[in-house]
Structures are given as C-alpha cells and as structure tokens.
Design a protein around this motif. Structure first.
Motif, PDB file in Angstrom:
ATOM      1  N   ARG A   1       0.989  -0.887  -0.498  1.00 18.86           N
ATOM      2  CA  ARG A   1      -0.038   0.371   0.196  1.00 18.86           C
ATOM      3  C   ARG A   1       0.446   1.099   0.223  1.00 18.86           C
ATOM      4  N   SER A   2       0.365   2.346  -0.460  1.00 17.86           N
ATOM      5  CA  SER A   2       0.686   3.816  -0.544  1.00 17.86           C
ATOM      6  C   SER A   2       0.348   4.821   1.186  1.00 17.86           C
ATOM      7  N   SER A   3       1.717   5.394   0.939  1.00 14.54           N
ATOM      8  CA  SER A   3       1.794   6.171   2.088  1.00 14.54           C
ATOM      9  C   SER A   3       0.647   7.550   2.951  1.00 14.54           C
ATOM     10  N   VAL A   4      -0.059   7.796   0.828  1.00 16.94           N
ATOM     11  CA  VAL A   4      -0.788   8.205   0.956  1.00 16.94           C
ATOM     12  C   VAL A   4      -2.443   7.801   1.103  1.00 16.94           C
ATOM     13  N   ALA A   5      -3.710   9.042   2.122  1.00 15.60           N
ATOM     14  CA  ALA A   5      -4.365   8.194   2.739  1.00 15.60           C
ATOM     15  C   ALA A   5      -5.382   8.011   1.115  1.00 15.60           C
ATOM     16  N   ASP A   6      -6.641   7.217   1.043  1.00 18.72           N
ATOM     17  CA  ASP A   6      -7.235   6.979   0.097  1.00 18.72           C
ATOM     18  C   ASP A   6      -8.311   8.323  -0.152  1.00 18.72           C
ATOM     19  N   GLU A   7      -8.544   8.704   0.769  1.00 16.94           N
ATOM     20  CA  GLU A   7      -9.691   9.847   0.877  1.00 16.94           C
ATOM     21  C   GLU A   7      -9.332  11.350   1.553  1.00 16.94           C
ATOM     22  N   LEU A   8      -9.410  11.866   0.562  1.00 17.67           N
ATOM     23  CA  LEU A   8      -9.272  13.452   1.806  1.00 17.67           C
ATOM     24  C   LEU A   8      -9.990  13.355   2.928  1.00 17.67           C
ATOM     25  N   PRO A   9      -8.843  13.571   4.220  1.00 17.49           N
ATOM     26  CA  PRO A   9      -9.558  14.342   5.645  1.00 17.49           C
ATOM     27  C   PRO A   9     -10.233  15.086   5.599  1.00 17.49           C
ATOM     28  N   GLY A  10     -11.464  14.975   6.387  1.00 17.47           N
ATOM     29  CA  GLY A  10     -12.677  16.170   6.366  1.00 17.47           C
ATOM     30  C   GLY A  10     -12.037  17.139   6.865  1.00 17.47           C
ATOM     31  N   SER A  11     -11.463  17.530   6.789  1.00 20.80           N
ATOM     32  CA  SER A  11     -11.494  18.779   6.817  1.00 20.80           C
ATOM     33  C   SER A  11     -11.198  20.083   6.031  1.00 20.80           C
ATOM     34  N   ALA A  12     -10.177  19.065   4.912  1.00 21.49           N
ATOM     35  CA  ALA A  12      -9.750  19.602   3.641  1.00 21.49           C
ATOM     36  C   ALA A  12     -11.206  20.089   2.758  1.00 21.49           C
ATOM     37  N   LEU A  13     -12.311  19.787   3.441  1.00 23.30           N
ATOM     38  CA  LEU A  13     -14.069  20.388   2.570  1.00 23.30           C
ATOM     39  C   LEU A  13     -14.815  21.356   3.452  1.00 23.30           C
ATOM     40  N   SER A  14     -14.130  21.626   4.593  1.00 24.09           N
ATOM     41  CA  SER A  14     -14.649  22.617   5.459  1.00 24.09           C
ATOM     42  C   SER A  14     -13.462  23.433   6.050  1.00 24.09           C
ATOM     43  N   ASN A  15     -14.415  24.585   6.327  1.00 24.05           N
ATOM     44  CA  ASN A  15     -14.128  26.219   6.808  1.00 24.05           C
ATOM     45  C   ASN A  15     -12.720  25.990   7.670  1.00 24.05           C
ATOM     46  N   VAL A  16     -12.565  25.159   8.155  1.00 21.75           N
ATOM     47  CA  VAL A  16     -11.392  25.165   9.197  1.00 21.75           C
ATOM     48  C   VAL A  16     -10.321  23.959   8.353  1.00 21.75           C
ATOM     49  N   PRO A  17      -9.817  24.126   7.313  1.00 27.44           N
ATOM     50  CA  PRO A  17      -8.947  22.789   7.022  1.00 27.44           C
ATOM     51  C   PRO A  17      -7.548  22.969   8.085  1.00 27.44           C
ATOM     52  N   TRP A  18      -7.829  23.356   9.153  1.00 34.35           N
ATOM     53  CA  TRP A  18      -6.665  22.866   9.788  1.00 34.35           C
ATOM     54  C   TRP A  18      -6.617  22.353  10.974  1.00 34.35           C
ATOM     55  N   ARG A  19      -7.642  22.098  10.980  1.00 31.89           N
ATOM     56  CA  ARG A  19      -8.086  21.310  11.950  1.00 31.89           C
ATOM     57  C   ARG A  19      -9.413  19.826  12.114  1.00 31.89           C
ATOM     58  N   ARG A  20      -8.724  18.625  12.073  1.00 31.21           N
ATOM     59  CA  ARG A  20     -10.251  17.455  12.342  1.00 31.21           C
ATOM     60  C   ARG A  20     -10.560  17.652  12.923  1.00 31.21           C
ATOM     61  N   ARG A  21     -11.989  17.161  12.794  1.00 29.21           N
ATOM     62  CA  ARG A  21     -12.985  17.082  14.133  1.00 29.21           C
ATOM     63  C   ARG A  21     -13.370  15.685  15.416  1.00 29.21           C
ATOM     64  N   ASP A  22     -12.081  14.801  14.404  1.00 26.31           N
ATOM     65  CA  ASP A  22     -12.252  13.725  15.126  1.00 26.31           C
ATOM     66  C   ASP A  22     -10.906  14.028  16.486  1.00 26.31           C
ATOM     67  N   LEU A  23     -10.531  14.391  16.356  1.00 24.46           N
ATOM     68  CA  LEU A  23      -9.354  14.673  17.947  1.00 24.46           C
ATOM     69  C   LEU A  23      -9.862  14.318  19.427  1.00 24.46           C
ATOM     70  N   LYS A  24      -9.297  13.991  19.458  1.00 31.32           N
ATOM     71  CA  LYS A  24      -9.880  13.197  21.356  1.00 31.32           C
ATOM     72  C   LYS A  24      -8.536  13.281  22.014  1.00 31.32           C
ATOM     73  N   TYR A  25      -8.542  13.782  23.320  1.00 26.07           N
ATOM     74  CA  TYR A  25      -7.219  13.895  24.158  1.00 26.07           C
ATOM     75  C   TYR A  25      -7.954  12.824  25.381  1.00 26.07           C
ATOM     76  N   ALA A  26      -6.779  12.281  26.401  1.00 23.26           N
ATOM     77  CA  ALA A  26      -7.266  11.930  27.762  1.00 23.26           C
ATOM     78  C   ALA A  26      -7.419  13.572  29.062  1.00 23.26           C
ATOM     79  N   GLN A  27      -6.431  13.670  28.100  1.00 18.12           N
ATOM     80  CA  GLN A  27      -5.977  15.562  29.128  1.00 18.12           C
ATOM     81  C   GLN A  27      -6.068  16.773  28.122  1.00 18.12           C
ATOM     82  N   ASN A  28      -7.179  17.550  28.132  1.00 17.45           N
ATOM     83  CA  ASN A  28      -7.015  18.766  27.635  1.00 17.45           C
ATOM     84  C   ASN A  28      -6.444  19.344  27.412  1.00 17.45           C
ATOM     85  N   GLU A  29      -5.260  20.205  27.219  1.00 18.48           N
ATOM     86  CA  GLU A  29      -4.524  21.153  27.277  1.00 18.48           C
ATOM     87  C   GLU A  29      -4.144  21.934  26.306  1.00 18.48           C
ATOM     88  N   ILE A  30      -2.761  23.343  26.384  1.00 15.90           N
ATOM     89  CA  ILE A  30      -2.763  24.197  25.945  1.00 15.90           C
ATOM     90  C   ILE A  30      -1.993  24.931  26.447  1.00 15.90           C
TER      91      ILE A  30
END
Length: 336
Positions: free
Chosen positions: A150-179
C-alpha cells in the motif's frame, strides 16, 4: 511556481526535482551554481536571481538550497515564505533536514510536495492536515507498505480538507485537554561606547501548543494590546475580530503553531532599559587590535508580577562577528 529543486551544497547534486507546471531544464541549476561560485559564503547569494525568462528564488538552510523557478510576475516574499514553510514541514516529518534524510525519505518528500502545491499555487501548508493525507515515515509504516503493497498517501481526503476549518480535524480526542502559550520577544538595540541605547526595537510572537479535543473556539485577550504595531496572524485567527477588539479569536490547529507575530511600537529609548549592559573597548595597533567587552545582566520585572519580583536572564550568549579580512583571533573569557 514552475519547479522546485533541493540542492546539496556539499555534493553539488540535485536531491529533489519537483515540477508542477512544466519541466524546467537543469541548466538553471548550473547557472545557480555559477552565481554561487562568485560568493565567498553560501549566505551571500542573492535570494532572487533573474535569468532570461525565469527568476530563481532560493533560500539556504542546513547546508541545502531550496530553489524555485518562477516565470511570471509574483511577490518574491510569497515564494520565500513558501520555501521556509516547506523546510518547517520537513522538520516536523523527519525531525531534521539534511542530505541523508532527504535521500532516505525521498518518496515521502515527493508526496508531501505534491499535496502542498497544486499547479504551482500553494494549497495545504498546515502540518497536521498534511500528515492526515501523507503519513509520516516510520519503521512500522515502511514494513506495512512493503508487505501489503500500500501507499502512505491516504485514499480519501481528510474531513477538514473540505471544511471551512482546513487546519483542524473534527475527530481529535485527548484524555487530558491542555493548551500552552509562550510569548517570545526579541530585543534588537544598538548601544554606544558609554552603554546607552541609540536604537531600540522589539519583535515578538505567541507560540501555541494545543492538545484539545473536538473543535474548540478560543479567545485570548490582552491586558494592554496597544503596544502591538505591525502584525502577522495565523490563518486560524479571525482578522476582523482582532482589528476591532484586539483579541485573538480562533479555532486552533492541533499541535504547535504561531498564532501571531508582531512588532512593538511607540517605544521611547529614554524610558526603556535593556536586560543586559555591554561596555566595549577597542584598541588598534600596527600589528592588530584588541577588543574587550564587559557584559552583565540587569534585573527586570517579569510581566504580570509585582514590581518587587525582579528576574535575571537565564542564559547569555555573546556573539562577536569579525569581518572577513580577519585571519586569526585569540579569545579569552573570565567566566563561561
């Protein structure tokens, strides 16, 4: 941008050759080496070299030249910024950028360049979006690619590529939220022989490290935003909101990024004090010269603390640039 060449200073060979519009002859690479041979140091070469119907826009980092060929009228800073962004993305992918690393990961380099630019126009430059399209190299990934084919290139575009927030994915999950936010300011000043400042300039940036789940919408306000003069915002920061209210309102990308880069204005030399003092003494003779520099730190009050809590610089590095005509030098220090 027509083509991108990654050139090695040590071996003088073309490591990567990527064409987006039309194939650019390697004769332009030979012309670039000829221009470089006229310079004493690699950093002295002109960033924009006009050649016939092309412009050679280049940057030099880690003993590598990143050179783009441009045929039409374009803002040179746009191309230079894109080249620096390419290097920064490679650092996030491979941890370092040098000749062995580029050769070892040449297939990933081509795949990343294919996603970053479309028909010569920069498109995706955010590292987290690129990593969703092209997986970073790893031993497990390489073994799986060889075994499964297989190739390291994804078969489908990530969901963020077609959204108005292309710099962030929607399915991010962290056990501890911090910034985390880091405010980094650099002071550029000229001090005369008496230790007084002649010119004084401050440039700063706010660096963020985000590990938050979902799609957070954040607002960062300043106690006093009036010192911020000229500024450059990350695409995630809402420009109109910052212009009106002087607050940073944004949906942050995942990982590290620079939210704002700014220059402090309305600085009065008499009312400012540098965190260091420097007293140079120069003596010239027929046989040479002597330079004696006394450097020390001054206590400063940290931002957001009481005036009774001074802080000293944690690390002081003294760099003394000598002209190219200096052949030998004997450096001695009392401390450090």
């Amino acid at each position: 941008m027509n083509s991108l060449f990654i050139l090695s200073l040590n071996s003088r060979e073309v490591l990567i050759e990527k064409h987006w519009r039309q194939v650019t002859s390697r004769n332009y690479v030979d012309i670039f080496w000829q221009e470089l041979s006229k310079c004493d140091f690699p950093q002295d070469i002109m960033p924009v070299i006009p050649v016939a119907s092309n412009y050679l826009v280049n940057i030099y980092r880690e003993k590598l030249f990143f050179m783009c060929t441009v045929t039409s009228e374009v803002a040179p800073l746009l191309v230079i910024e894109f080249l620096h962004r390419v290097v920064d993305v490679f650092v996030e992918y491979f941890q370092r950028v040098d000749e062995p690393t580029i050769k070892e990961n040449f297939s990933t380099v081509y795949q990343v360049l294919e996603e970053m630019c479309d028909n010569g126009y920069p498109t995706v430059t955010e590292s987290n979006s690129l990593q969703a399209m092209v997986a970073p190299p790893s031993i497990t990934e390489r073994i799986a690619n060889v075994v499964v084919g297989r190739s390291s290139v994804a078969d489908e575009l990530p969901g963020s590529a077609l959204s108005n927030v292309p710099w962030r994915r929607r399915d991010l999950k962290y056990a501890q939220n911090e910034i985390y936010f880091d405010i980094v300011e650099k002071i550029d000043c000229i001090i005369n022989k008496n230790g007084k400042m002649i010119t004084f300039d401050v440039n700063g940036e706010i660096l963020c490290s985000c590990k938050l789940s979902g799609m957070p919408d954040l607002t960062l306000s300043f106690r006093d935003a009036s010192p911020i003069g000229e500024y450059s915002l990350h695409p995630c920061v809402r420009y109109n909101r910052f212009e009106q209210d002087r607050v940073l309102s944004f949906v942050p990308p995942d990982g590290t990024f620079r939210a704002i880069q700014y220059r402090v204005n309305n600085l009065q030399i008499g009312s400012q004090r540098a965190p260091l003092y420097c007293n140079p003494q120069l003596t010239y003779t027929e046989d040479g010269g002597r330079i004696e520099i006394i450097v020390g730190s001054k206590p400063l009050v940290a931002l957001g603390q009481d005036s009774g809590s001074p802080k000293l610089p944690e690390e002081v590095i003294v760099t003394i640039p000598f002209p190219k005509t200096v052949l030998t030098q004997d450096l001695k220090t009392n401390r450090g």
